[in-house]
Scaffold this motif. Sequence first.
Motif, short mmCIF file in Angstrom:
data_model
loop_
_atom_site.label_atom_id
_atom_site.label_comp_id
_atom_site.label_asym_id
_atom_site.label_seq_id
_atom_site.Cartn_x
_atom_site.Cartn_y
_atom_site.Cartn_z
N ARG A 1 -4.18 1.12 -8.77
CA ARG A 1 -2.88 1.59 -8.28
C ARG A 1 -1.76 0.61 -8.61
NH1 ARG A 1 -3.10 6.07 -5.20
NH2 ARG A 1 -1.10 5.61 -4.23
N TYR B 1 -7.27 14.07 -2.53
CA TYR B 1 -6.25 14.22 -1.49
C TYR B 1 -5.28 15.30 -1.96
CZ TYR B 1 -3.19 13.19 2.36
OH TYR B 1 -2.47 13.31 3.52
N LYS C 1 -6.44 11.40 -6.46
CA LYS C 1 -7.46 10.51 -5.91
C LYS C 1 -6.74 9.44 -5.09
CE LYS C 1 -11.11 12.29 -7.97
NZ LYS C 1 -12.26 12.85 -7.22
N TYR C 2 -7.13 9.35 -3.82
CA TYR C 2 -6.44 8.43 -2.92
C TYR C 2 -7.48 7.71 -2.06
CZ TYR C 2 -2.62 6.61 -0.04
OH TYR C 2 -1.73 5.78 0.60
N MET D 1 -8.49 5.66 0.75
CA MET D 1 -7.90 5.12 1.97
C MET D 1 -8.65 3.89 2.44
SD MET D 1 -6.72 8.33 4.32
CE MET D 1 -5.40 9.43 3.78
N SER E 1 -13.86 3.29 -2.72
CA SER E 1 -12.80 2.99 -3.68
C SER E 1 -13.28 3.26 -5.10
CB SER E 1 -12.36 1.53 -3.54
OG SER E 1 -11.22 1.28 -4.33
N TYR F 1 -3.41 4.43 4.65
CA TYR F 1 -2.86 3.81 3.44
C TYR F 1 -4.00 3.42 2.51
CZ TYR F 1 0.83 1.84 0.62
OH TYR F 1 1.72 1.61 -0.39
N GLU F 2 -3.68 3.13 1.26
CA GLU F 2 -4.71 2.92 0.25
C GLU F 2 -5.36 1.53 0.33
OE1 GLU F 2 -3.95 0.57 -2.05
OE2 GLU F 2 -1.83 0.72 -2.53
N ASN G 1 2.73 10.32 -3.29
CA ASN G 1 1.36 9.88 -3.59
C ASN G 1 1.17 8.40 -3.28
OD1 ASN G 1 2.89 8.77 -5.62
ND2 ASN G 1 1.77 9.68 -7.31
N VAL H 1 1.16 8.92 1.88
CA VAL H 1 0.94 10.36 1.93
C VAL H 1 1.57 10.94 3.20
CG1 VAL H 1 -1.09 10.34 0.46
CG2 VAL H 1 -1.36 9.98 2.93
#
Length: 725
Positions: free
Chosen positions: A192, A223, A239-240, A242, A247, A626-627, A670, A673
């Motif tokens: 990311r 997502y 693809k997210y 969290m 991951s 959050y990611e 993105n 979210v």
Amino acid sequence: MKKISLLFLLLGSVTFAQKNLTIEEATLGQYQAFAPKNLVAGKWRKDTKAITYLDSRYSSLLTKSQDNQWTESVLVTKDELQALLKKKFPSDEFNLRMFPYTYEWKDKNTLLLEVTGKNLAYTVAFDVANKTITDAFAFPQEAANQSISTDGNYAAWLEKNNIRITDKTGKTTPVTQDTDAGIVNGSDYTHRQEFGIDKGMWWSPKNDKLLYYRKDETMVKNYPLIDFGQRMAEVKDIKYPMAGMKSEEVTLVVYDVKTGKAITLKTGEPKEQFLTTVTWDPNGKYVYTGVLNREQNHLKMNKYDAATGELVKTLFEEKATTYVEPLHDLTFLPNRDSEFLYRTEKDGYEQLYLYNTDGKQLRKLGYNEVVVKKLLDFDTAVKNVFYIGTANNGLDRQLYKVDLKSGKTTQLTTVSGTHAPTVSSDGELILDAYTSTTTPNEVAIIDIKSKKATVLVKADNPYAGKTVLPKMELVTITAADGKTPLNGRLIYPANYEEGKKYPVMVYVYGGPHAQLVTNNLLGGATLFDYYMAQNGYVVFTLDNRGSDARGRDFEHVIHRNLGQNEMADQMKGIDFLKSKSFVNPDKIGVYGWSFGGFMTISLMLNQNDTFKVGVAGGPVCDWDYYEVMYGERYMDMPQENPEGYKKANVIEKAAQLKGDLLVIHGAQDNVVVQQNSMEFIEACIKAGKQVDYFLYPTHEHNVRGKDRVHLNQKIANYFDLHLKK
């Protein structure tokens, strides 16, 4: 607290002549109608004492040199370039609106340019001495991430999630052929784009191999984002990963152009790790990669054999009780293949260190408490390296030179302000653009040895005769720890009257990698801040602990505890405001976006007797949502830090809302979210709390373009409605 500097832009003696900014000017004018005069796209021509830049109409590339006493001449025009393109590519059509803004000098005579025809996009090598196109590659206009080999023989590019290589004959070879969109090759969006990642493919120094990221995110949950623009709204899955969840798994692959074979670097287990600082060695035999664990507290700088993928050795390791954050590739010395520069904040400030390829630290090249913000280049003799670093408690940007042998550092620019310099190849001349709270912009050539400056541009105040900006001052406030100085910016309301009390808009961000208060013309503010001040508000901003440009310990106070020390510091700013006789303590509002949106809601809930109005854009409301890469760096996993996540969760505190709050989100966000704000709104409903919500259906994490005028008007209207009544 003490005042640092004052900016008075009151250009007339009578205030009734003031023409306030329109909302359009406040949104778009800072970099257009009110942009100070500048040298556009100024660069040093390699291995010369000459600079190049675009004319005011962007129609020609101009030049000045020391040999001709810095007088101006035309190097090449847009029309000349267009004629040559038409001749080179007769089957396409070209209508260049401007000379390419993002040109680069490959050598003293060769320009690298990107141009777009009616049918295809091109990267072009242009010989300015002979005015000929010496090399060019054509791509489909949808081709992404084009990367040209240094010898000009190959171009790598992306077709969706796969890599293609085109040679000089026009032949295109598929490097990867993955049909599953969850396998992404060569993308700069790996991890990311955290850890300073801005590319996903690297040509070897001998141009015979291509190194690239291969990201497998098939195991990451989809997502849904909803596209409302269709007759029947459609789901667009992303693809997210969290925090605390599965991951992506990333590897690095070396592709041999001649044999067509590919090998994967053996970066080992666990698969959920981050591959950073990806760097070829100058001979093309090895690849250096920082391998960072998912916990982000242990970095191994590894050396791999590019032919076999085997690990050769771990050069060194870096550990922290908080987090390690590698952000930059290694920089090899041009004349020493066994020595490189490494940037790290391991000793408190992000600075330069000289290492050899055995992993031995040869020299620390840091200087005082200066944070390196941009590494520039070496001089021709490779005696010195130049960089832009901080000064004046992070408010300024200055140019520094460090001797690689002795480690001695010299500050080359000294006038307080924000300098954006570049240095000639021989290290003797500086092209410096400089601004401060009292200087709109000044561009000069500075001789490093004699200190003599040749001024090329001295901008007038761009607001003179157009609008009268309110008074602004930079202030210093002591943090909640009782010792750390914080930088703040105070903009007074226009037509300020002694004895009158004014409402306040606090503009906040507060998170890492952002700095809002700087020593430039507007003090780091946007014109929207001044627009609000022109409409009768005190506008205040404070860079709390946790924000950028002040060193490791200043930032790392946020670790596992997001929002807490930041809010404590912001309340010291509120104490400062309340000490001012012109501030109405009963009419204080707050506005912020992203991390600033999180801070806005946090302050509205935790300090609900102070903040009466809030506007939160794109807010993180629960860090569970959050990611992985960003979220776990600062908070660890939710299962490892439940108390920290609970304290930062604004959804669970919705019942504490007292004031008027507007939450804004992009439906296509993105990054943060929309689930964040939806869950918060639902909690407000359940708690019987009235809250306002606005959605931008087509925008992602920010509202850009002309729609930002609409956004700013909405924010201004909300403050007027609820804070001026």
